[in-house]
Design a protein around this motif. Structure first.
Motif, PDB file in Angstrom:
ATOM      1  N   ALA A 142       0.828  -1.212   0.000  1.00 16.08           N
ATOM      2  CA  ALA A 142       0.000   0.000   0.000  1.00 16.08           C
ATOM      3  C   ALA A 142       0.859   1.257   0.000  1.00 16.08           C
ATOM      4  N   ALA A 201      -5.307   3.062  -1.283  1.00 12.16           N
ATOM      5  CA  ALA A 201      -3.998   2.777  -0.688  1.00 12.16           C
ATOM      6  C   ALA A 201      -3.889   3.391   0.701  1.00 12.16           C
ATOM      7  N   THR A 222      -6.000   1.394   3.059  1.00 16.60           N
ATOM      8  CA  THR A 222      -5.351   0.111   3.353  1.00 16.60           C
ATOM      9  C   THR A 222      -4.267   0.270   4.408  1.00 16.60           C
ATOM     10  N   GLU A 235      -2.791  -6.544  -4.115  1.00 15.65           N
ATOM     11  CA  GLU A 235      -3.481  -6.245  -2.858  1.00 15.65           C
ATOM     12  C   GLU A 235      -4.835  -6.955  -2.799  1.00 15.65           C
TER      13      GLU A 235
END
Length: 209
Positions: A25, A51, A54, A154
């Motif tokens: 991330a 991101a 996360t 991810e």
């Protein structure tokens, strides 16, 4: 100090996956921020948000599992995993579709170009004051493609952690586990002992005078 009996006893590799999610991330955040520096569009903006979200999610989970079990709640972790999966599948697929459309490089968004380098002004109103940021358009496209690819990674990592969390949550519930720290057992209260009835005093016969 809170106990750890409410934590899911997950395999060690799940924590390693959490750390990998955090590191990935951070990399995606850097790539997306690089992209927004020159051109802001929905795919990159959404990836930037996902991101950042996360990073917050993974830091919470890692800290809760290792240092602060009192804030651990497996229902919250399950929901955060689902949130991340939904946003990552949207983010990386949208960004990939937009990056794939730029097979032919154009310079319509540039102030001017020279030798494949796009010169873009942050503020056209301050044309004579603002410094120009430069980037090679191929480098820009590759950076966005890398962000999209890592976003797909991810997505896969969160699918794995969601499945593992779901399985161990089910086992934990079957074993009678809870999602919050167990309260300290209250000290048993001693009931007052009933008083023994008074023994009647014996009556002695009175001798006749």
């Amino acid at each position: 100090m809170a106990g750890r009996d409410h934590l899911l006893v997950l395999p060690p590799f799940v924590l390693a996956f959490r750390i990998l999610q955090l590191v990935t991330a951070v990399v995606i955040l850097g790539l997306s921020a690089y992209g927004v520096t020159f051109l802001s569009f929905d795919g990159d903006d959404l990836t930037l948000f996902t991101a950042l979200a996360t990073m917050i999610i993974t830091v919470y989970i890692i800290v809760a599992e290792t240092a602060a079990p009192i804030i651990y709640n497996y229902w919250a972790i399950l929901g955060l995993d689902i949130f991340a999966i939904v946003f990552w599948i949207i983010s990386f697929s949208l960004l990939a579709s937009e990056v794939a459309a730029y097979q032919i490089v154009t310079y319509t968004e540039c102030s001017y170009s020279y030798a494949g380098v796009c010169y873009y002004k942050r503020s056209r109103a301050l044309e004579h004051l603002a410094k120009r940021d430069t980037t090679n358009v191929y480098t820009y496209r590759n950076a966005m493609a890398a962000a999209s690819g890592l976003g797909g990674l991810e997505f896969i990592l969160f699918v794995v952690t969601l499945v593992m969390t779901g399985i161990w949550l089910h086992r934990h519930r079957l074993a009678g586990g809870h999602c919050t720290p167990a309260r300290a057992a209250a000290a048993p209260q001693t009931e007052p002992k009933p008083e023994a009835p008074a023994q009647p005093q014996g009556e002695y016969p009175v001798a006749p005078a």
